[in-house]
Design a protein around this motif. Structure first.
Motif, PDB file in Angstrom:
ATOM      1  N   PRO A  67      31.517  46.078  33.517  1.00 39.36           N
ATOM      2  CA  PRO A  67      31.830  46.990  34.607  1.00 39.36           C
ATOM      3  C   PRO A  67      30.664  47.940  34.850  1.00 39.36           C
ATOM      4  O   PRO A  67      30.155  48.552  33.915  1.00 39.36           O
ATOM      5  CB  PRO A  67      33.063  47.750  34.108  1.00 39.36           C
ATOM      6  CG  PRO A  67      33.557  46.996  32.924  1.00 39.36           C
ATOM      7  CD  PRO A  67      32.390  46.273  32.371  1.00 39.36           C
ATOM      8  N   SER A 117      34.878  47.774  45.024  1.00 42.68           N
ATOM      9  CA  SER A 117      34.246  46.963  43.983  1.00 42.68           C
ATOM     10  C   SER A 117      34.570  45.489  44.182  1.00 42.68           C
ATOM     11  O   SER A 117      35.548  45.124  44.821  1.00 42.68           O
ATOM     12  CB  SER A 117      34.723  47.435  42.608  1.00 42.68           C
ATOM     13  OG  SER A 117      36.141  47.379  42.543  1.00 42.68           O
ATOM     14  N   SER A 118      33.723  44.647  43.594  1.00 47.91           N
ATOM     15  CA  SER A 118      33.905  43.199  43.627  1.00 47.91           C
ATOM     16  C   SER A 118      33.472  42.600  42.299  1.00 47.91           C
ATOM     17  O   SER A 118      32.721  43.216  41.540  1.00 47.91           O
ATOM     18  CB  SER A 118      33.064  42.557  44.740  1.00 47.91           C
ATOM     19  OG  SER A 118      33.605  42.821  46.005  1.00 47.91           O
ATOM     20  N   HIS A 122      38.183  50.052  39.786  1.00 48.22           N
ATOM     21  CA  HIS A 122      39.026  48.885  39.521  1.00 48.22           C
ATOM     22  C   HIS A 122      40.246  49.325  38.716  1.00 48.22           C
ATOM     23  O   HIS A 122      40.318  50.444  38.245  1.00 48.22           O
ATOM     24  CB  HIS A 122      38.224  47.807  38.767  1.00 48.22           C
ATOM     25  CG  HIS A 122      37.732  48.268  37.427  1.00 48.22           C
ATOM     26  ND1 HIS A 122      36.563  49.002  37.272  1.00 48.22           N
ATOM     27  CD2 HIS A 122      38.247  48.118  36.187  1.00 48.22           C
ATOM     28  CE1 HIS A 122      36.386  49.268  35.990  1.00 48.22           C
ATOM     29  NE2 HIS A 122      37.394  48.749  35.308  1.00 48.22           N
ATOM     30  N   ASP A 148      30.855  49.717  38.046  1.00 43.83           N
ATOM     31  CA  ASP A 148      31.344  50.433  39.224  1.00 43.83           C
ATOM     32  C   ASP A 148      31.616  51.897  38.874  1.00 43.83           C
ATOM     33  O   ASP A 148      32.730  52.294  38.616  1.00 43.83           O
ATOM     34  CB  ASP A 148      32.565  49.746  39.833  1.00 43.83           C
ATOM     35  CG  ASP A 148      33.708  49.543  38.852  1.00 43.83           C
ATOM     36  OD1 ASP A 148      33.462  49.555  37.629  1.00 43.83           O
ATOM     37  OD2 ASP A 148      34.846  49.370  39.302  1.00 43.83           O
ATOM     38  N   VAL A 187      40.060  44.443  41.694  1.00 45.43           N
ATOM     39  CA  VAL A 187      38.924  45.190  42.239  1.00 45.43           C
ATOM     40  C   VAL A 187      39.237  45.616  43.669  1.00 45.43           C
ATOM     41  O   VAL A 187      40.202  45.149  44.274  1.00 45.43           O
ATOM     42  CB  VAL A 187      37.616  44.365  42.171  1.00 45.43           C
ATOM     43  CG1 VAL A 187      37.184  44.154  40.722  1.00 45.43           C
ATOM     44  CG2 VAL A 187      37.748  43.029  42.874  1.00 45.43           C
ATOM     45  N   ILE A 247      31.410  43.820  37.415  1.00 48.25           N
ATOM     46  CA  ILE A 247      32.227  44.514  38.409  1.00 48.25           C
ATOM     47  C   ILE A 247      31.316  45.589  38.984  1.00 48.25           C
ATOM     48  O   ILE A 247      30.859  46.477  38.253  1.00 48.25           O
ATOM     49  CB  ILE A 247      33.485  45.143  37.787  1.00 48.25           C
ATOM     50  CG1 ILE A 247      34.351  44.068  37.124  1.00 48.25           C
ATOM     51  CG2 ILE A 247      34.280  45.901  38.853  1.00 48.25           C
ATOM     52  CD1 ILE A 247      35.533  44.613  36.343  1.00 48.25           C
TER      53      ILE A 247
END
Length: 118
Positions: free
Chosen positions: A90, A14-15, A98, A92, A74, A6
């Motif tokens: 993660p 975020s993606s 997220h 991010d 996300v 993430i």
């Protein structure tokens, strides 16, 4: 071995990014990744109705789900469900982050491996 990252896309959202972890054959002992520095490991349980709200991680980490099921949303709007055996990373630590929610009505057990920043 598959892990799900993430990351902030650079626009504050975020993606998810699916990544294959490279493993090297070590003979009879199996296949190993490269050694990664980890200053700490935590074991965590969350109630079935867990809802983290929107947040960023304080540092990169691995989250390994041992029991239960979670849903992560996300910033891009994508939502995925994850259960036992899932490895998440993660990263991010900026932007809107997220959101994590418990699913399935059971306690969620995880291992959190804190990583050093690159």
């Amino acid at each position: 071995m598959k892990i799900v990252l993430i990351r902030d896309r650079g626009d504050g959202k975020s993606s998810f990014f699916d990544e294959e972890l490279t493993l090297t054959d070590k003979g009879r002992f199996g296949r190993f990744s490269d050694l990664q520095e980890a200053p700490g490991v935590l074991f965590r349980e969350m109630d079935p109705d867990y809802d983290s709200g929107w947040h960023c991680v304080p540092n990169p980490l691995y989250l390994v789900i041992l029991r239960g099921e979670i849903e992560i949303e996300v910033g891009s709007g994508e939502v995925r469900r994850f259960g036992p055996g899932t490895i998440l990373r993660p990263e991010d630590d900026s932007g809107e982050g997220h959101r994590t929610r418990g699913l399935g009505g059971q306690i969620i057990s995880t291992v959190v491996v804190n990583l050093t920043r690159p």
